[in-house]
Design a protein around this motif. Structure first.
Motif, PDB file in Angstrom:
ATOM      1  N   THR A 165      -5.608   3.000  -2.806  1.00  0.00           N
ATOM      2  CA  THR A 165      -6.514   2.206  -1.971  1.00  0.00           C
ATOM      3  C   THR A 165      -7.383   1.298  -2.837  1.00  0.00           C
ATOM      4  OG1 THR A 165      -6.534   3.930  -0.278  1.00  0.00           O
ATOM      5  CG2 THR A 165      -8.368   2.382  -0.264  1.00  0.00           C
ATOM      6  N   ASP A 166      -7.943   1.856  -3.906  1.00  0.00           N
ATOM      7  CA  ASP A 166      -8.764   1.059  -4.825  1.00  0.00           C
ATOM      8  C   ASP A 166      -7.966  -0.073  -5.449  1.00  0.00           C
ATOM      9  OD1 ASP A 166     -10.890   2.735  -4.300  1.00  0.00           O
ATOM     10  OD2 ASP A 166     -10.674   3.887  -6.166  1.00  0.00           O
TER      11      ASP A 166
ATOM     12  N   SER B 226      -8.719   0.957   3.678  1.00  0.00           N
ATOM     13  CA  SER B 226      -9.380   2.262   3.700  1.00  0.00           C
ATOM     14  C   SER B 226      -8.410   3.359   3.274  1.00  0.00           C
ATOM     15  CB  SER B 226      -9.904   2.559   5.108  1.00  0.00           C
ATOM     16  OG  SER B 226      -8.823   2.819   5.980  1.00  0.00           O
ATOM     17  N   THR B 227      -8.971   4.492   2.855  1.00  0.00           N
ATOM     18  CA  THR B 227      -8.109   5.629   2.506  1.00  0.00           C
ATOM     19  C   THR B 227      -7.398   6.143   3.753  1.00  0.00           C
ATOM     20  OG1 THR B 227     -10.016   7.117   2.690  1.00  0.00           O
ATOM     21  CG2 THR B 227      -9.422   6.362   0.485  1.00  0.00           C
TER      22      THR B 227
ATOM     23  N   SER C 159      -3.090   9.024  -6.652  1.00  0.00           N
ATOM     24  CA  SER C 159      -3.697   9.535  -5.426  1.00  0.00           C
ATOM     25  C   SER C 159      -3.828   8.420  -4.388  1.00  0.00           C
ATOM     26  CB  SER C 159      -5.071  10.116  -5.729  1.00  0.00           C
ATOM     27  OG  SER C 159      -5.963   9.068  -6.099  1.00  0.00           O
ATOM     28  N   ILE C 160      -4.038   8.833  -3.153  1.00  0.00           N
ATOM     29  CA  ILE C 160      -4.221   7.862  -2.075  1.00  0.00           C
ATOM     30  C   ILE C 160      -5.479   7.030  -2.336  1.00  0.00           C
ATOM     31  CG2 ILE C 160      -4.794   7.647   0.387  1.00  0.00           C
ATOM     32  CD1 ILE C 160      -2.885  10.016   0.871  1.00  0.00           C
ATOM     33  N   SER C 161      -6.536   7.664  -2.817  1.00  0.00           N
ATOM     34  CA  SER C 161      -7.766   6.899  -3.062  1.00  0.00           C
ATOM     35  C   SER C 161      -7.574   5.887  -4.192  1.00  0.00           C
ATOM     36  CB  SER C 161      -8.942   7.831  -3.343  1.00  0.00           C
ATOM     37  OG  SER C 161      -8.718   8.598  -4.487  1.00  0.00           O
ATOM     38  N   ARG C 162      -6.823   6.237  -5.215  1.00  0.00           N
ATOM     39  CA  ARG C 162      -6.570   5.284  -6.299  1.00  0.00           C
ATOM     40  C   ARG C 162      -5.704   4.133  -5.803  1.00  0.00           C
ATOM     41  NH1 ARG C 162      -6.010   6.457 -12.420  1.00  0.00           N
ATOM     42  NH2 ARG C 162      -8.070   7.120 -11.837  1.00  0.00           N
TER      43      ARG C 162
ATOM     44  N   THR D  34       0.833  -1.207   0.000  1.00  0.00           N
ATOM     45  CA  THR D  34       0.000   0.000   0.000  1.00  0.00           C
ATOM     46  C   THR D  34       0.867   1.256   0.000  1.00  0.00           C
ATOM     47  OG1 THR D  34      -1.712  -1.192   1.211  1.00  0.00           O
ATOM     48  CG2 THR D  34      -1.895   1.192   1.147  1.00  0.00           C
TER      49      THR D  34
ATOM     50  N   SER E 101      -4.285   4.050   4.076  1.00  0.00           N
ATOM     51  CA  SER E 101      -3.281   4.464   3.084  1.00  0.00           C
ATOM     52  C   SER E 101      -2.688   5.826   3.429  1.00  0.00           C
ATOM     53  CB  SER E 101      -3.904   4.522   1.689  1.00  0.00           C
ATOM     54  OG  SER E 101      -4.383   3.260   1.309  1.00  0.00           O
ATOM     55  N   GLY E 102      -3.531   6.761   3.811  1.00  0.00           N
ATOM     56  CA  GLY E 102      -3.047   8.094   4.181  1.00  0.00           C
ATOM     57  C   GLY E 102      -2.129   8.043   5.384  1.00  0.00           C
TER      58      GLY E 102
ATOM     59  N   ALA F 212       0.939   4.129  -2.850  1.00  0.00           N
ATOM     60  CA  ALA F 212       0.536   5.479  -2.467  1.00  0.00           C
ATOM     61  C   ALA F 212       1.678   6.484  -2.535  1.00  0.00           C
ATOM     62  CB  ALA F 212      -0.065   5.471  -1.060  1.00  0.00           C
TER      63      ALA F 212
END
Length: 168
Positions: free
Chosen positions: A20-21, A32-33, A15-18, A5, A36-37, A9
């Motif tokens: 995560t996906d 979860s985001t 991005s963090i959301s991508r 992860t 990852s964040g 990231a």
């Protein structure tokens, strides 16, 4: 999980959301985001001081290679031209970017001011202000060869320019 992860990231240019996906889709490991964040923050905390230490090590090197290359960067409203800077010595490499090639950018990176070794560079005039403080300057051989090829192409008759010396 944390390593994969964090790699996505932090080094995946996404991005963090991508990131995560992707963990959920590619590895069937939904995260979860927030997870990852948090990893991005942990990596950033562990790297605190790294850039400063890297620049100090580069300035201490007896030979430093410095170059800049223009790069188009897609922006929301229009393409922008940035200059990607590369500074290297031995196995150390630093990259930076600026919207110009001027003294403000070169000084702002904090590597060339105070450097006293041998600088390998192209013949861009902004570098000349550092020359008087250097042990020496070596013009980049790739740039020199490109210039020599250009001089050779100026010969309109296509004849070869012969080096001066005894004829056989």
């Amino acid at each position: 999980m944390r390593a994969a992860t964090a790699l996505l990231a932090c080094a995946g240019h996404m991005s963090i959301s991508r990131a995560t996906d992707l963990m959920g889709v590619l590895l069937d490991a939904p995260v979860s985001t927030g997870f990852s964040g948090g990893l991005v923050k942990r990596v950033a905390d562990r790297l605190a001081g790294f850039e400063s230490a890297l620049k100090t090590a580069l300035r201490a090197s007896p030979v430093l290679h410095h170059d800049e290359t223009p790069a188009r960067v897609a922006a929301d409203d229009d393409d922008r031209l940035l200059y990607v800077y590369t500074v290297r010595a031995d196995r150390l490499v630093w990259f930076g970017a600026a919207d110009n090639r001027g003294h403000a950018a070169l000084d702002g990176f904090g590597i060339l001011p105070g450097y006293r070794g041998i600088l390998v560079r192209d013949d861009y005039t902004a570098y000349a202000k550092y020359d008087k403080h250097l042990a020496g300057v070596q013009l980049c051989c790739a740039h020199l060869l490109r210039s020599l090829r250009g001089i050779g192409e100026l010969d309109e008759q296509g004849s070869r320019v012969q080096a001066a010396g005894p004829s056989r």
